[in-house]
Design a protein around this motif. Structure first.
Motif, PDB file in Angstrom:
ATOM      1  N   LEU A  74      19.081   3.407   8.025  1.00 17.78           N
ATOM      2  CA  LEU A  74      18.391   2.801   6.669  1.00 17.78           C
ATOM      3  C   LEU A  74      17.571   1.732   7.312  1.00 17.78           C
ATOM      4  O   LEU A  74      16.488   1.378   6.753  1.00 17.78           O
ATOM      5  CB  LEU A  74      19.325   2.740   5.799  1.00 17.78           C
ATOM      6  CG  LEU A  74      18.680   1.983   4.364  1.00 17.78           C
ATOM      7  CD1 LEU A  74      17.722   2.817   4.127  1.00 17.78           C
ATOM      8  CD2 LEU A  74      19.734   1.432   3.217  1.00 17.78           C
ATOM      9  N   CYS A  75      17.893   0.731   7.980  1.00 16.59           N
ATOM     10  CA  CYS A  75      17.222  -0.368   8.583  1.00 16.59           C
ATOM     11  C   CYS A  75      15.910   0.000   9.262  1.00 16.59           C
ATOM     12  O   CYS A  75      15.087  -0.717   8.904  1.00 16.59           O
ATOM     13  CB  CYS A  75      18.185  -1.487   9.335  1.00 16.59           C
ATOM     14  SG  CYS A  75      19.499  -2.267   8.413  1.00 16.59           S
ATOM     15  N   LEU A  76      16.136   0.839   9.864  1.00 15.93           N
ATOM     16  CA  LEU A  76      14.907   1.550  10.695  1.00 15.93           C
ATOM     17  C   LEU A  76      14.000   2.100   9.724  1.00 15.93           C
ATOM     18  O   LEU A  76      12.569   1.672   9.965  1.00 15.93           O
ATOM     19  CB  LEU A  76      15.270   2.218  11.983  1.00 15.93           C
ATOM     20  CG  LEU A  76      16.165   1.617  13.123  1.00 15.93           C
ATOM     21  CD1 LEU A  76      16.976   2.778  14.139  1.00 15.93           C
ATOM     22  CD2 LEU A  76      15.487   0.626  13.655  1.00 15.93           C
ATOM     23  N   VAL A  77      14.288   3.009   9.326  1.00 14.20           N
ATOM     24  CA  VAL A  77      13.316   3.850   8.433  1.00 14.20           C
ATOM     25  C   VAL A  77      12.850   3.214   7.065  1.00 14.20           C
ATOM     26  O   VAL A  77      11.937   3.210   6.658  1.00 14.20           O
ATOM     27  CB  VAL A  77      13.852   5.218   7.912  1.00 14.20           C
ATOM     28  CG1 VAL A  77      14.206   6.097   9.225  1.00 14.20           C
ATOM     29  CG2 VAL A  77      15.244   5.194   7.261  1.00 14.20           C
ATOM     30  N   GLY A  78      13.873   2.207   6.682  1.00 13.82           N
ATOM     31  CA  GLY A  78      13.360   1.361   5.597  1.00 13.82           C
ATOM     32  C   GLY A  78      12.529   0.367   5.938  1.00 13.82           C
ATOM     33  O   GLY A  78      11.285   0.132   5.196  1.00 13.82           O
ATOM     34  N   TYR A  79      12.516  -0.274   7.144  1.00 15.55           N
ATOM     35  CA  TYR A  79      11.549  -0.986   7.512  1.00 15.55           C
ATOM     36  C   TYR A  79      10.137  -0.407   7.843  1.00 15.55           C
ATOM     37  O   TYR A  79       8.983  -1.144   7.301  1.00 15.55           O
ATOM     38  CB  TYR A  79      11.962  -1.591   9.019  1.00 15.55           C
ATOM     39  CG  TYR A  79      10.749  -2.306   9.762  1.00 15.55           C
ATOM     40  CD1 TYR A  79      10.223  -3.630   9.385  1.00 15.55           C
ATOM     41  CD2 TYR A  79      10.066  -1.635  10.873  1.00 15.55           C
ATOM     42  CE1 TYR A  79       9.251  -4.308  10.028  1.00 15.55           C
ATOM     43  CE2 TYR A  79       9.222  -2.377  11.689  1.00 15.55           C
ATOM     44  CZ  TYR A  79       8.781  -3.856  11.164  1.00 15.55           C
ATOM     45  OH  TYR A  79       7.778  -4.420  11.754  1.00 15.55           O
ATOM     46  N   ALA A 136      16.683   7.569  16.476  1.00 17.20           N
ATOM     47  CA  ALA A 136      15.614   8.498  16.643  1.00 17.20           C
ATOM     48  C   ALA A 136      14.296   7.645  16.512  1.00 17.20           C
ATOM     49  O   ALA A 136      13.256   7.796  16.798  1.00 17.20           O
ATOM     50  CB  ALA A 136      15.872   9.915  16.301  1.00 17.20           C
ATOM     51  N   MET A 137      14.547   6.844  15.460  1.00 17.54           N
ATOM     52  CA  MET A 137      13.582   6.137  14.643  1.00 17.54           C
ATOM     53  C   MET A 137      13.005   4.720  15.403  1.00 17.54           C
ATOM     54  O   MET A 137      12.350   4.047  15.030  1.00 17.54           O
ATOM     55  CB  MET A 137      13.588   5.813  13.262  1.00 17.54           C
ATOM     56  CG  MET A 137      13.631   7.073  12.353  1.00 17.54           C
ATOM     57  SD  MET A 137      11.751   7.713  12.634  1.00 17.54           S
ATOM     58  CE  MET A 137      12.039   9.482  12.026  1.00 17.54           C
ATOM     59  N   LEU A 138      13.890   4.279  16.419  1.00 21.40           N
ATOM     60  CA  LEU A 138      13.808   3.057  16.980  1.00 21.40           C
ATOM     61  C   LEU A 138      12.426   2.953  17.806  1.00 21.40           C
ATOM     62  O   LEU A 138      11.725   1.721  17.706  1.00 21.40           O
ATOM     63  CB  LEU A 138      15.054   2.926  18.026  1.00 21.40           C
ATOM     64  CG  LEU A 138      14.866   1.615  18.701  1.00 21.40           C
ATOM     65  CD1 LEU A 138      14.877   0.367  17.541  1.00 21.40           C
ATOM     66  CD2 LEU A 138      16.029   1.247  19.662  1.00 21.40           C
ATOM     67  N   PHE A 156      24.743   8.569  17.004  1.00 17.83           N
ATOM     68  CA  PHE A 156      24.062   7.535  17.944  1.00 17.83           C
ATOM     69  C   PHE A 156      22.627   8.102  18.023  1.00 17.83           C
ATOM     70  O   PHE A 156      21.587   7.533  17.751  1.00 17.83           O
ATOM     71  CB  PHE A 156      24.729   7.713  19.365  1.00 17.83           C
ATOM     72  CG  PHE A 156      23.924   6.764  20.212  1.00 17.83           C
ATOM     73  CD1 PHE A 156      23.922   5.503  20.308  1.00 17.83           C
ATOM     74  CD2 PHE A 156      22.911   7.281  21.208  1.00 17.83           C
ATOM     75  CE1 PHE A 156      23.166   4.444  21.048  1.00 17.83           C
ATOM     76  CE2 PHE A 156      22.327   6.513  21.854  1.00 17.83           C
ATOM     77  CZ  PHE A 156      22.201   5.122  21.788  1.00 17.83           C
ATOM     78  N   LEU A 157      22.275   9.542  18.415  1.00 17.83           N
ATOM     79  CA  LEU A 157      20.948  10.275  18.756  1.00 17.83           C
ATOM     80  C   LEU A 157      20.201  10.075  17.216  1.00 17.83           C
ATOM     81  O   LEU A 157      19.132   9.605  17.298  1.00 17.83           O
ATOM     82  CB  LEU A 157      21.126  11.327  19.153  1.00 17.83           C
ATOM     83  CG  LEU A 157      21.560  11.501  20.667  1.00 17.83           C
ATOM     84  CD1 LEU A 157      21.821  13.098  20.907  1.00 17.83           C
ATOM     85  CD2 LEU A 157      20.693  10.808  21.517  1.00 17.83           C
ATOM     86  N   ALA A 174       9.637   2.120  14.903  1.00 25.47           N
ATOM     87  CA  ALA A 174      10.164   1.036  14.614  1.00 25.47           C
ATOM     88  C   ALA A 174       9.597   0.019  15.200  1.00 25.47           C
ATOM     89  O   ALA A 174       8.671  -0.945  14.904  1.00 25.47           O
ATOM     90  CB  ALA A 174      11.582   0.780  14.076  1.00 25.47           C
ATOM     91  N   LEU A 175       9.906   0.007  16.448  1.00 22.23           N
ATOM     92  CA  LEU A 175       9.231  -0.974  17.543  1.00 22.23           C
ATOM     93  C   LEU A 175       7.676  -0.705  17.769  1.00 22.23           C
ATOM     94  O   LEU A 175       7.242  -1.696  18.154  1.00 22.23           O
ATOM     95  CB  LEU A 175      10.087  -0.700  18.955  1.00 22.23           C
ATOM     96  CG  LEU A 175      11.424  -0.975  19.059  1.00 22.23           C
ATOM     97  CD1 LEU A 175      12.028  -0.609  20.303  1.00 22.23           C
ATOM     98  CD2 LEU A 175      11.504  -2.621  18.772  1.00 22.23           C
ATOM     99  N   HIS A 176       6.964   0.410  17.468  1.00 18.18           N
ATOM    100  CA  HIS A 176       5.819   0.486  17.834  1.00 18.18           C
ATOM    101  C   HIS A 176       5.071  -0.195  16.766  1.00 18.18           C
ATOM    102  O   HIS A 176       4.091  -0.787  16.691  1.00 18.18           O
ATOM    103  CB  HIS A 176       5.348   2.082  17.683  1.00 18.18           C
ATOM    104  CG  HIS A 176       3.708   2.243  17.734  1.00 18.18           C
ATOM    105  ND1 HIS A 176       3.287   1.831  18.822  1.00 18.18           N
ATOM    106  CD2 HIS A 176       3.094   2.677  16.778  1.00 18.18           C
ATOM    107  CE1 HIS A 176       1.984   2.278  18.658  1.00 18.18           C
ATOM    108  NE2 HIS A 176       1.898   2.784  17.492  1.00 18.18           N
TER     109      HIS A 176
END
Length: 83
Positions: free
Chosen positions: A70-75, A18-20, A13-14, A23-25
């Motif tokens: 992967l979705c987060l860092v890939g984005y 961690a990249m959320l 989970f953590l 990614a939101l920024h």
């Protein structure tokens, strides 16, 4: 659920989320100039390798955590390479 499973789920989970905030920024500001393409490129490749590993050993937690990651860092990586 045993303590080892709880530890694994907490770690998944953590590290997954961690990249959320980053990614939101990026989504809100569309600013990627200060981000390292190498860092996010490596994180993207790492997530793909973890997904492969999770599939090979048939571990759903590793697979799912890294698929989300992967979705987060890939984005972020995609925005960086385009921006």
């Amino acid at each position: 659920m045993n303590p080892t499973d709880i530890l694994g789920y907490a770690a998944a989970f953590l590290t997954t989320f961690a990249m959320l905030p980053q990614a939101l920024h990026v989504y809100r500001t569309q600013q990627v100039e200060q981000l390292s393409a190498r860092t996010f490129g490596m994180a993207t490749v790492g997530a793909v390798l973890w997904i492969a590993y999770g599939l090979i050993i048939d571990n759903t937690v590793i697979f799912l955590a890294n698929a989300v990651g992967l979705c987060l860092v890939g984005y972020i990586f995609t925005k960086k390479m385009r921006g």
